[in-house]
Scaffold this active site. Structure first.
Site, PDB file in Angstrom:
ATOM      1  N   HIS A 167      41.144  19.905 -15.099  1.00 21.72           N
ATOM      2  CA  HIS A 167      41.349  18.408 -14.895  1.00 21.72           C
ATOM      3  C   HIS A 167      42.259  17.897 -16.269  1.00 21.72           C
ATOM      4  CE1 HIS A 167      43.064  14.506 -12.155  1.00 21.72           C
ATOM      5  NE2 HIS A 167      42.123  13.944 -13.348  1.00 21.72           N
ATOM      6  N   CYS A 168      43.284  17.096 -16.184  1.00 21.74           N
ATOM      7  CA  CYS A 168      43.912  16.409 -18.033  1.00 21.74           C
ATOM      8  C   CYS A 168      44.527  15.428 -17.606  1.00 21.74           C
ATOM      9  CB  CYS A 168      45.045  17.342 -17.765  1.00 21.74           C
ATOM     10  SG  CYS A 168      45.987  17.263 -20.089  1.00 21.74           S
ATOM     11  N   PRO A 169      43.675  14.181 -18.032  1.00 21.88           N
ATOM     12  CA  PRO A 169      44.166  12.908 -17.960  1.00 21.88           C
ATOM     13  C   PRO A 169      45.257  12.910 -19.090  1.00 21.88           C
ATOM     14  CG  PRO A 169      42.441  13.691 -19.445  1.00 21.88           C
ATOM     15  CD  PRO A 169      42.530  14.980 -19.042  1.00 21.88           C
ATOM     16  N   GLY A 172      47.660  13.412 -16.403  1.00 19.47           N
ATOM     17  CA  GLY A 172      47.605  12.345 -14.837  1.00 19.47           C
ATOM     18  C   GLY A 172      46.994  13.583 -13.718  1.00 19.47           C
ATOM     19  N   ASN A 173      47.184  14.551 -13.630  1.00 20.62           N
ATOM     20  CA  ASN A 173      46.814  15.702 -12.311  1.00 20.62           C
ATOM     21  C   ASN A 173      45.651  16.875 -12.397  1.00 20.62           C
ATOM     22  OD1 ASN A 173      47.174  16.123 -10.310  1.00 20.62           O
ATOM     23  ND2 ASN A 173      49.553  16.870 -10.055  1.00 20.62           N
TER      24      ASN A 173
END
Length: 384
Positions: A167-169, A172-173
């Site tokens: 999960h890559c902040p 944002g997804n």
């Protein structure tokens, strides 16, 4: 009080569980935490805006007019890959329906048998064979499904994602099966853009300092503070972005995910070989980057019928009000044609005086009977 069932159609994305947000009638799918994503947009657009405003005019005149053109094309490609990664479905798997979950529970209980009281039940695992190697499918207690190979449950989005990478902040997804190639192209193009801007910032300073010295150039150059800011942002961003791109290039060459690399799924003494690798770097890269685009299994914009209960009193009042509106008499006004006024007035008078059409019935005295005659005679004798 009775109730009435009314069915209305809604989009499936409105009823999907999990912690995702949807925009544009379900076409855009993102995680709820989008603050870091907005920071990513600000850093990319801000740095490029400073470069286009203070560096490109001088470089286009004194060095090459193609420098700003190539920078614009690279910037547009970076933004396209970022938005494609952020707004797409990463490969979320639908949760089991109540009937399916009940059936799976019955299968698990039948396979495990009767577990003695106080003893922990065995783990819910299924074994499948992939390229002559046993791979375990784990059961997700949240989604009530046996996850496919390489899938994992994201605790931030609260969904199972097929070929889950991480999960890559910053985007944002989640990064999974359906948007991994766009994520990699985003990091690769962003690395090239950062190197490009940082290099020509240095070239700009060097070209101006050839005549008057480095310190004098920094003082006399227009936009000195934006230039310093652009150089600092590119310098500190360069190492992290280029390092991230190199790490994912290494994973692609092995046909491995970040989640598998962190958990050590295919490394160590007691671990087997990666059953998804082709033992060839070119084949692995072609499968990850040039493979088919898989469709989404969520059908976010599909129609779903929703049943709602409303009171019968409200339904009755609605029917009565609609009937009153439809049976109301017409009243002539100034816009009514002269030919239609007599007929409208006659119909209004007809509706206003219903008593004239149905005259009241005259009262008829009760019929005489022997019992009533006897009662009246006794009453007269007592009066005398």
């Amino acid at each position: 009080m009775s109730a009435v069932m009314i069915t209305r159609k809604v989009r499936k994305w409105e009823k999907l569980p999990g912690k995702n947000t949807f925009c544009c009638d379900g076409r855009v799918m993102m995680a709820r935490q989008k603050g870091v994503f907005y920071l990513t947009l600000f850093l990319i657009t801000g740095t490029c805006a400073l470069f286009f405003a203070f560096e490109c005019p001088y470089l286009a005149v004194h060095l090459c007019p193609a420098i700003p053109v190539f920078a614009v094309l690279l910037f547009l490609f970076v933004m396209a890959m970022l938005l494609r990664t952020s707004f797409s479905d990463p490969g979320v798997l639908p949760r089991a329906l109540p009937e399916e979950a009940t059936f799976i529970e019955m299968e698990i209980e039948a396979a495990n048998g009767n577990v003695p009281a106080g003893q922990r039940p065995p783990p819910r695992i299924r074994n499948v064979q992939i390229n002559n190697q046993i791979v375990k499918l784990k059961y997700c207690y949240t989604c009530k499904i046996f996850r496919p190979p390489r899938a994992s449950h994201c605790s931030i989005c609260d969904n199972c994602v097929d070929r889950f990478d991480h999960h890559c902040p910053w985007v944002g997804n989640c990064v999974g099966k359906r948007n991994y190639r766009y994520f990699y192209l985003f990091t690769l193009s962003l690395s090239l853009l950062t190197i490009y801007i940082f290099t020509f910032d240095i070239v700009h300073v060097v070209m101006r300092s050839m005549n008057g010295g480095f310190l004098n150039t920094l003082k006399e150059t227009p936009g000195t503070y934006p230039l310093k800011l652009s150089v600092l942002v590119c310098f500190f961003t360069l190492w992290s972005v280029v390092g991230l791109t190199g790490f994912h290039t290494y994973l692609i060459s092995l046909n491995q995910t970040t989640n598998e690399d962190i958990k050590g799924s295919w490394s160590g003494k007691n671990r087997g070989q990666n059953p998804y690798s082709h033992k060839n770097i070119i084949k692995n890269c072609c499968e990850v980057l040039c493979g088919p685009t898989y469709p989404s299994v969520l059908d976010r914009r599909g129609l779903l019928q929703e049943d709602t209960l409303i009171s019968s009193i409200s339904v009755t009042m609605f029917i009565v009000l609609s009937l009153q509106k439809t049976t109301a008499p017409l009243i002539p006004n100034e816009h009514t044609p002269d030919d239609a006024k007599p007929s409208i007035a006659a119909s209004a008078e007809k509706n206003a005086s219903p008593k004239e059409e149905h005259p009241a019935a005259t009262k008829v005295p009760p019929l005489a009977s022997p019992e009533t005659d006897a009662e009246t005679s006794i009453a007269k004798e007592r009066a005398h």
